[in-house]
Design an enzyme around this catalytic site. Structure first.
Site, PDB file in Angstrom:
ATOM      1  N   GLU A   1       0.822  -1.208   0.000  1.00 33.84           N
ATOM      2  CA  GLU A   1       0.000   0.000   0.000  1.00 33.84           C
ATOM      3  C   GLU A   1       0.855   1.256   0.000  1.00 33.84           C
ATOM      4  O   GLU A   1       0.511   2.255   0.595  1.00 33.84           O
ATOM      5  CB  GLU A   1      -0.905   0.036   1.249  1.00 33.84           C
ATOM      6  CG  GLU A   1      -1.966  -1.028   1.228  1.00 33.84           C
ATOM      7  CD  GLU A   1      -3.329  -0.468   1.544  1.00 33.84           C
ATOM      8  OE1 GLU A   1      -3.654   0.603   1.020  1.00 33.84           O
ATOM      9  OE2 GLU A   1      -4.056  -1.111   2.306  1.00 33.84           O
ATOM     10  N   GLY A   2       1.980   1.197  -0.657  1.00 33.02           N
ATOM     11  CA  GLY A   2       2.888   2.344  -0.627  1.00 33.02           C
ATOM     12  C   GLY A   2       3.887   2.167   0.489  1.00 33.02           C
ATOM     13  O   GLY A   2       3.499   2.150   1.646  1.00 33.02           O
TER      14      GLY A   2
END
Lengths: 560, 433
Positions: A365-366
């Site tokens: 998610e980053g």
């Protein structure tokens, strides 16, 4: 919380505690996809943020966060669910047309079909320009032919509906042909889709992650999500929207962890004393409780902001929540394992599995590094626009502005007391948290000054100064945490919730710690500050990377 | 020495022993004896004049070669098989030591030996130096009282000892305990050679690793290996690849035909490759050289392939694609840039040079060999086929005196144009064939 929601939470909780869920994650390598089992369990289907008329539950962000807390007990299930609905079908919800929603969402919501999000490629992680998957328009202009390979796709082996991002040729308004990314909804039935074998991962071994290859897959033109060439924005929106729930998920997991660990600490005796009487163990528990409290507060504050009418853009706050909770999870699980000592290391206990599972939180998610850049840069962009007028005046040498600035700096250096109105007669913060509130106000004020100086010093080129941006992001994360914690503690006192003085304690501890950390970080942001070791760090790394090795001679070497 | 010999011989002659003396003495080859003995024999008929025999003879008109042989040079005559190596050198030194118990002339001998070391290839051998120091008589030169220590006791010998140590220093030989013991025995602890030794022991250890770009002590003899060592030495990028475009022909065949194939070794890093791919075909690139690179005592000549700097107007501003990073903005939408106080880019000492695309080391410095190099480069850089290559070779490899120097001036523009055309035609032909 509606009754329906509560019921769901109990179902979910019971499921997560079943041996089935446990064994799924403990299997050395998943050989058969477990999804059909619990999809049929209707578990998968109902937890959607899909609106009721499409078959979903229509949960708001807050309820979704609450549900996340329960799911967080088992990381593989949480990840599979998140990949399915937080990113897999979020594209259809955000950017899909009515027909697309009507066609796909009902079956996705019921769990019949599973969704996956296909963006990462071997050569392209965060770099959108290096995506190699291509979609070319066919001769009859009714299909796109998709060719390419995507790597590390969660649910890749089980999914029927993929959100695929590929490069297409787009003709600009002035006639030039460019390659732009477009999002497609691709069903497995379109043909040409093959999976690699499931990856052997460190943690979340119950979720299926594999490569997905597309060979001449025919995608009808109607399946383009949004406009042709608009895929970048679609991807950004999808990625930015699902992040905040990690806070509550992790908080739920930490609460359970504290229970298990405290049970152990109070039972085990060494030197005729319980472990819980030793100071270092007590410190660990305090750390875990504090982190869980902050994570919860931040997550629900963000969820409430997102639920506000008008759907404001809370992407920075969501990113903040993600960074803080992922790092908090890693440290707290590590500390919990430490409390158990050798037993924590043994596979019979769940601690090592939790540690392995929580490592991925910092990456997917980053990655946290990238999100720090995002937090800092988006904030600086916003601040930069407001300060443009002021900065231009200063650069032009406007005497009055310069005198003002100099006077302000002098007064700052002589020490001033900042009062932004949080405490006091009309203040929102309860007087027992006045201390924390003062610290927050001071930090905010000096942070503002530092940001102004940084923009003056670097301007546009601040994008390259990652070490500076990291510090800005750290301060922002702490500030947001302080805000969330102060507001929640004040509310607890005013409502008269149980154990509100414990909350006040946690809040004060966190505020003090964050305050001092912020002071140090802000002092590092000054020019030529002795605490700032960036130059030395860069020099060391340059020398190491030039030789690609550790260059010091061995301590036992002699010149004889 | 010569007048003493003359007296001896005269005495011997007067007793008629000249010939016997000379034969007795030729056990150790002795340069002075043969010319003297026949003269002595010849003079024996006239030698009954006692006055003429006591007077030292004036120096003979030299029948020797122009380069006067030093004393004891005969010791260093090449051995039977003509090789000069350590064993022969050691034998020569030991012969001197055996020749004379009193070791007369040891200072001159040691200076001579120091000069001869390079020929015999033993200048880096510590044991040879210790052997040479062993030639000094022990215990004689040690100062025994305070007056000896105040004034430099036996200054010539101390100078000679310092000369030995200095040659060790020049060749980077580290003295060991044996050297120290020898010097202690010969000169004593308070002498200048001993002082020099102590200094050598301190500073050599400190300075051993002082070179940030060390060259190995034993350089490879094979020209291809030496070339790749030189290229790696010059190229800082560790991902660069060394390619051998041509190996030298082995000289097994006794044909008188000159081997036209010399070695060509080149190096290129991936960044240089991509820079070459981006290079505008309108602008020519130049092969320049040969430049010399010294590795210890070996000189390697290299050529570079470079282009001129683009004038600032024509330099491409790097375009930042609009939609680049999915997670954070790579470009801030602000109008102001860095302030002058924080701008560290300008460095007055750094001059921007045009890009260098590849370096090569070739055995021959002519255009044909370098053209082969360019051909080899074309395999990994297809863009090179369309770029005109101009050869700017200065024929002088001036470091070594042996090579012939033919200066080729860089051709004036019209011939340059011709050369370019030739080159591009050559390229096309080669590309087509």
């Amino acid at each position: 919380m509606s009754g329906c929601g509560l019921f769901l939470c109990s179902v979910a909780a019971r499921f997560c505690r079943t041996p089935a869920a446990f064994t799924v994650s403990r299997r050395p390598l998943v050989t058969s996809p477990p999804s059909r089992a619990f999809a049929k369990d209707l578990f998968l289907g109902k937890i959607q943020k899909v609106r009721r008329r499409r078959g979903g539950l229509g949960l708001s962000n807050t309820m979704y966060a609450r549900l996340g807390e329960v799911i967080g007990l088992d990381a593989s299930i949480a990840v599979t669910l998140a990949a399915h609905q937080a990113i897999g079908l979020k594209g259809i919800i955000l950017a899909g047309s009515k027909e697309q929603k009507a066609r796909y969402l009902p079956r996705l919501a019921s769990g019949e079909h599973v969704a996956a999000f296909c963006l990462t490629e071997p050569a392209s992680g965060s770099d959108a320009a290096s995506i190699r998957t291509r979609a070319t328009l066919s001769a009859d202009k009714r299909h796109y032919i998709l060719n390419g390979a995507k790597v590390w796709i969660t649910n890749g082996g089980l999914a029927n509906v993929f959100t695929v991002f590929a490069k297409t040729e787009v003709v600009d308004s002035n006639g030039s042909v460019k390659d732009k990314i477009t999002a497609f909804i691709v069903e497995r039935d379109f043909g040409g889709i093959t999976n690699g074998k499931p990856e052997d991962k460190m943690g979340i071994r119950g979720s299926n992650t594999c490569e997905v290859h597309f060979e001449n897959t025919r995608v009808p033109v109607e399946n383009v999500l949004g406009e042709v060439g608009d895929g970048f924005k679609v991807a950004m929106n999808i990625l930015n929207s699902g992040r905040f729930s990690m806070g509550s998920t992790v908080a739920g997991m930490l609460k359970k962890l504290i229970e298990m660990t405290a049970e152990y600490a109070c039972m085990r005796k060494q030197f005729n004393r319980n472990l819980s009487e030793f100071g270092l163990i007590q410190e660990k528990f305090a750390l875990m409780a504090q982190k869980a409290y902050v994570m919860e507060s931040m997550a629900y504050l963000t969820a409430a902001m997102l639920d506000a009418p008008g759907s404001p853009d809370c992407s920075i706050e969501a990113a903040t929540v993600k960074v803080f909770s992922s790092e908090g999870a890693w440290t707290c699980v590590s500390e919990a394992l430490q409390i158990l000592g050798g037993a924590g290391y043994i596979r019979d206990y769940p601690y090592e599995r939790l540690l392995r599972d929580s490592r991925i939180l910092l990456i997917f998610e980053g990655t946290n590094e990238i999100l720090r850049m995002y937090i800092a840069l988006t904030g600086l962009q916003h601040a930069g626009r407001i300060l443009t007028a002021r900065v231009n005046e200063l650069k032009r040498g406007n005497v009055t502005t310069i005198m003002e600035t100099v006077g302000q700096r002098l007064r700052d250096s002589l020490g001033r007391s900042v009062d932004l109105g949080l405490t006091g007669k009309l203040g929102v913060v309860h007087p027992s948290l006045a201390d924390g509130a003062h610290k927050l106000e001071e930090n905010v004020y000096y942070f503002g000054r530092s940001v102004e100086t940084l923009l003056l010093r670097f301007g546009k080129t601040i994008v390259e100064e990652q070490l500076v941006l990291k510090r800005v992001a750290n301060v922002l994360i702490n500030l947001y945490g302080m805000t969330a914690v102060l507001s929640r503690a004040s509310r607890s006192i005013r409502l008269g919730l149980r154990d509100h003085d414990h909350e006040v304690l946690l809040a004060n501890i966190f505020c003090s710690e964050a305050y001092h950390q912020n002071l140090f970080t802000l002092s590092q942001l000054d020019k030529h500050s002795p605490e700032n070791l960036d130059e030395l760090v860069k020099k060391v790394s340059q020398q190491i990377l030039a030789k690609r090795a550790y260059i010091c001679t061995h301590p036992l070497e002699q010149t004889s | 020495m010569s007048w003493a010999q003359a007296i001896l011989l005269a005495r011997g002659l007067s007793r008629g022993w000249g010939g016997i003396c000379s034969t007795a003495l030729t056990g150790a080859p002795f340069s002075q004896v043969p010319p003297q003995a026949p003269r002595g024999l010849r003079c024996s008929a006239v030698a009954h004049n006692p006055d003429s025999s006591l007077v030292p003879r004036p120096p003979e008109p030299s029948r020797r070669p122009v380069k006067a042989l030093a004393v004891h040079e005969e010791l260093f005559r090449p051995a039977l098989d003509g090789t000069r190596d350590k064993a022969n050198f050691v034998r020569a030194v030991q012969n001197f030591a055996e020749y004379n118990v009193h070791k007369r002339g040891h200072v001159d001998f040691i200076y001579l030996a120091l000069r001869k070391m390079r020929e015999y290839g033993v200048e880096r051998d510590l044991s040879v130096y210790n052997l040479l120091l062993d030639v000094f008589p022990k215990e004689v030169f040690r100062p025994r009282n305070i007056f000896h220590s105040i004034f430099i006791h036996y200054p010539r010998q101390q100078e000679c000892g310092i000369a030995v140590l200095e040659q060790m220093e020049n060749h980077g030989v580290m003295p060991n305990n044996e050297t120290e013991f020898l010097l202690m025995q010969i000169f004593g602890r308070k002498s200048y050679p001993m002082l020099k030794l102590v200094r050598m022991k301190l500073w050599f250890t400190r300075f051993k690793n002082i070179n940030p770009f060390p060259v190995p002590r034993d350089l490879p003899q094979d020209p291809v290996d030496l070339a790749s060592l030189a290229l790696r030495h010059m190229e800082p990028d560790l991902s660069a690849r060394v390619t051998t475009y041509q190996m030298p022909l082995p000289k097994d065949s006794p044909d008188t035909m000159d081997p036209t194939e010399t070695h060509i070794v080149g190096i290129q890093s991936p960044e240089q490759q991509s820079a070459l791919a981006r290079h505008d075909p309108v602008r020519p690139i130049f092969v320049e050289g040969p430049f010399s690179l010294w590795l210890r005592d070996k000189c390697v000549y290299y050529h570079i392939l470079r282009a001129d700097l683009l004038p600032p107007e024509e330099r491409e501003v790097e375009e930042i694609p609009e939609e680049w990073n999915l997670y954070y903005p790579m470009q801030l939408d602000l109008t102001y840039g860095r302030s002058g106080w924080d701008d560290y880019k300008f460095n007055i000492d750094e001059v921007e040079e045009g890009p260098v695309f590849a370096i090569c080391v070739a055995g021959a410095h002519d255009q044909a060999t370098l053209a082969k190099w360019i051909q080899g480069l074309q395999e990994t850089n297809p863009a090179l086929a369309r770029i005109p290559v101009v050869f700017r070779l200065s024929g002088s490899s001036g470091e070594l005196l042996a090579s012939s120097s033919e200066l080729e001036e860089p051709p004036p523009p019209p011939p340059e144009g011709q050369e370019e055309e030739e080159d591009s035609q050559q390229r096309q032909q080669q590309g087509q064939s």
